[in-house]
Design a protein around this motif. Structure first.
Motif, PDB file in Angstrom:
ATOM      1  N   ASP A 105     -55.224  59.111  76.521  1.00  0.00           N
ATOM      2  CA  ASP A 105     -54.909  58.718  75.135  1.00  0.00           C
ATOM      3  C   ASP A 105     -55.825  57.592  74.646  1.00  0.00           C
ATOM      4  N   LEU A 106     -56.045  56.590  75.491  1.00  0.00           N
ATOM      5  CA  LEU A 106     -56.888  55.469  75.099  1.00  0.00           C
ATOM      6  C   LEU A 106     -58.341  55.900  74.882  1.00  0.00           C
ATOM      7  N   ILE A 107     -58.844  56.730  75.762  1.00  0.00           N
ATOM      8  CA  ILE A 107     -60.231  57.177  75.635  1.00  0.00           C
ATOM      9  C   ILE A 107     -60.382  58.129  74.459  1.00  0.00           C
ATOM     10  N   ALA A 108     -59.368  58.931  74.179  1.00  0.00           N
ATOM     11  CA  ALA A 108     -59.414  59.808  73.001  1.00  0.00           C
ATOM     12  C   ALA A 108     -59.471  58.972  71.727  1.00  0.00           C
ATOM     13  N   ALA A 109     -58.700  57.907  71.678  1.00  0.00           N
ATOM     14  CA  ALA A 109     -58.730  57.022  70.502  1.00  0.00           C
ATOM     15  C   ALA A 109     -60.091  56.350  70.378  1.00  0.00           C
TER      16      ALA A 109
ATOM     17  N   GLN B 216     -62.534  58.923  69.086  1.00  0.00           N
ATOM     18  CA  GLN B 216     -62.301  59.132  67.659  1.00  0.00           C
ATOM     19  C   GLN B 216     -62.912  57.999  66.826  1.00  0.00           C
ATOM     20  N   ALA B 217     -62.810  56.773  67.318  1.00  0.00           N
ATOM     21  CA  ALA B 217     -63.406  55.642  66.609  1.00  0.00           C
ATOM     22  C   ALA B 217     -64.921  55.811  66.519  1.00  0.00           C
ATOM     23  N   PHE B 218     -65.551  56.242  67.603  1.00  0.00           N
ATOM     24  CA  PHE B 218     -66.996  56.484  67.565  1.00  0.00           C
ATOM     25  C   PHE B 218     -67.334  57.630  66.618  1.00  0.00           C
ATOM     26  N   GLU B 219     -66.535  58.677  66.641  1.00  0.00           N
ATOM     27  CA  GLU B 219     -66.783  59.824  65.770  1.00  0.00           C
ATOM     28  C   GLU B 219     -66.634  59.460  64.298  1.00  0.00           C
TER      29      GLU B 219
ATOM     30  N   GLN C 290     -66.430  49.216  66.150  1.00  0.00           N
ATOM     31  CA  GLN C 290     -65.648  47.985  66.297  1.00  0.00           C
ATOM     32  C   GLN C 290     -64.199  48.308  66.659  1.00  0.00           C
ATOM     33  N   ASP C 291     -63.683  49.451  66.209  1.00  0.00           N
ATOM     34  CA  ASP C 291     -62.326  49.851  66.583  1.00  0.00           C
ATOM     35  C   ASP C 291     -62.268  50.291  68.048  1.00  0.00           C
ATOM     36  N   ALA C 292     -63.356  50.845  68.536  1.00  0.00           N
ATOM     37  CA  ALA C 292     -63.405  51.302  69.929  1.00  0.00           C
ATOM     38  C   ALA C 292     -63.350  50.129  70.898  1.00  0.00           C
ATOM     39  N   ALA C 293     -63.841  49.001  70.478  1.00  0.00           N
ATOM     40  CA  ALA C 293     -63.884  47.832  71.357  1.00  0.00           C
ATOM     41  C   ALA C 293     -62.508  47.214  71.581  1.00  0.00           C
ATOM     42  N   ALA C 294     -61.571  47.512  70.706  1.00  0.00           N
ATOM     43  CA  ALA C 294     -60.252  46.863  70.768  1.00  0.00           C
ATOM     44  C   ALA C 294     -59.527  47.098  72.088  1.00  0.00           C
TER      45      ALA C 294
ATOM     46  N   ALA D 198     -73.603  57.939  68.857  1.00  0.00           N
ATOM     47  CA  ALA D 198     -73.666  56.581  68.306  1.00  0.00           C
ATOM     48  C   ALA D 198     -74.927  55.865  68.783  1.00  0.00           C
ATOM     49  N   ARG D 199     -75.286  56.054  70.041  1.00  0.00           N
ATOM     50  CA  ARG D 199     -76.494  55.438  70.578  1.00  0.00           C
ATOM     51  C   ARG D 199     -77.738  55.980  69.877  1.00  0.00           C
ATOM     52  N   THR D 200     -77.782  57.281  69.663  1.00  0.00           N
ATOM     53  CA  THR D 200     -78.927  57.905  68.994  1.00  0.00           C
ATOM     54  C   THR D 200     -79.068  57.384  67.570  1.00  0.00           C
ATOM     55  N   VAL D 201     -77.955  57.307  66.854  1.00  0.00           N
ATOM     56  CA  VAL D 201     -77.987  56.796  65.476  1.00  0.00           C
ATOM     57  C   VAL D 201     -78.446  55.347  65.454  1.00  0.00           C
ATOM     58  N   THR D 202     -77.916  54.540  66.351  1.00  0.00           N
ATOM     59  CA  THR D 202     -78.276  53.125  66.401  1.00  0.00           C
ATOM     60  C   THR D 202     -79.756  52.950  66.706  1.00  0.00           C
ATOM     61  N   GLU D 203     -80.247  53.687  67.684  1.00  0.00           N
ATOM     62  CA  GLU D 203     -81.669  53.590  68.009  1.00  0.00           C
ATOM     63  C   GLU D 203     -82.535  54.044  66.835  1.00  0.00           C
TER      64      GLU D 203
END
Length: 147
Positions: free
Chosen positions: A24-28, A31-34, A39-43, A101-106
């Motif tokens: 459940d935590l990893i799915a959330a 979803q935050a990355f998607e 910043q929500d994923a870091a919580a 997310a890494r690809t977009v950031t780079e």
């Protein structure tokens, strides 16, 4: 930290609960990355790290000593397998989301760096005789407050 189980059935029940909570935590987090909200994923990182470490430890214990879950009902074993399969699927989803997310950031960093480099080389300078001079290499400037 390890699971303190009374018997094999209790251990399997706790492993199922642990696996489902981690799923459940990893799915959330995925979803935050998607949704482009890292910043929500870091919580939940602290809890995810703690539970992932416990999961890794317990999985290794069961793999090294299968008698820890021997004698459980086929239904309990099937429930553990289903929970593990769901966890694996969520991990794959998270991996894809983090990679995106890494690809977009780079890509953003490269675009910004290219634009900065283009802005620096656009300026033309002329010498006293009117000839255009070659642009100098980009250099860093360091300011010393003591000087």
């Amino acid at each position: 930290m390890a699971i303190a189980a009374a018997d094999a059935a209790d251990r399997v029940d706790q492993l199922i609960i642990l696996t489902e909570r981690l799923t459940d935590l990893i799915a959330a987090q995925a979803q935050a990355f998607e949704q482009h909200r890292p910043q929500d994923a870091a919580a939940g990182m602290d809890e995810i790290s703690r539970l992932a470490n416990l999961y890794r430890h317990e999985s290794a214990r069961v793999k090294a000593d299968p008698t820890l879950i021997a004698g459980v009902t086929p239904a309990a074993r099937a429930a553990l397998v289903r929970a593990t399969e769901a966890f694996d699927a969520v991990l794959a989803r998270q991996g894809r989301a983090v990679e995106a997310a890494r690809t977009v950031t780079e890509g953003l960093v490269k675009c910004i760096a290219d634009e900065v480099a283009a802005q620096r080389t656009q300026g033309s300078t002329y010498s006293a005789s009117g000839a255009q001079t070659a642009p100098g290499a980009a250099t860093a400037i360091t300011l010393n407050k003591r000087a």
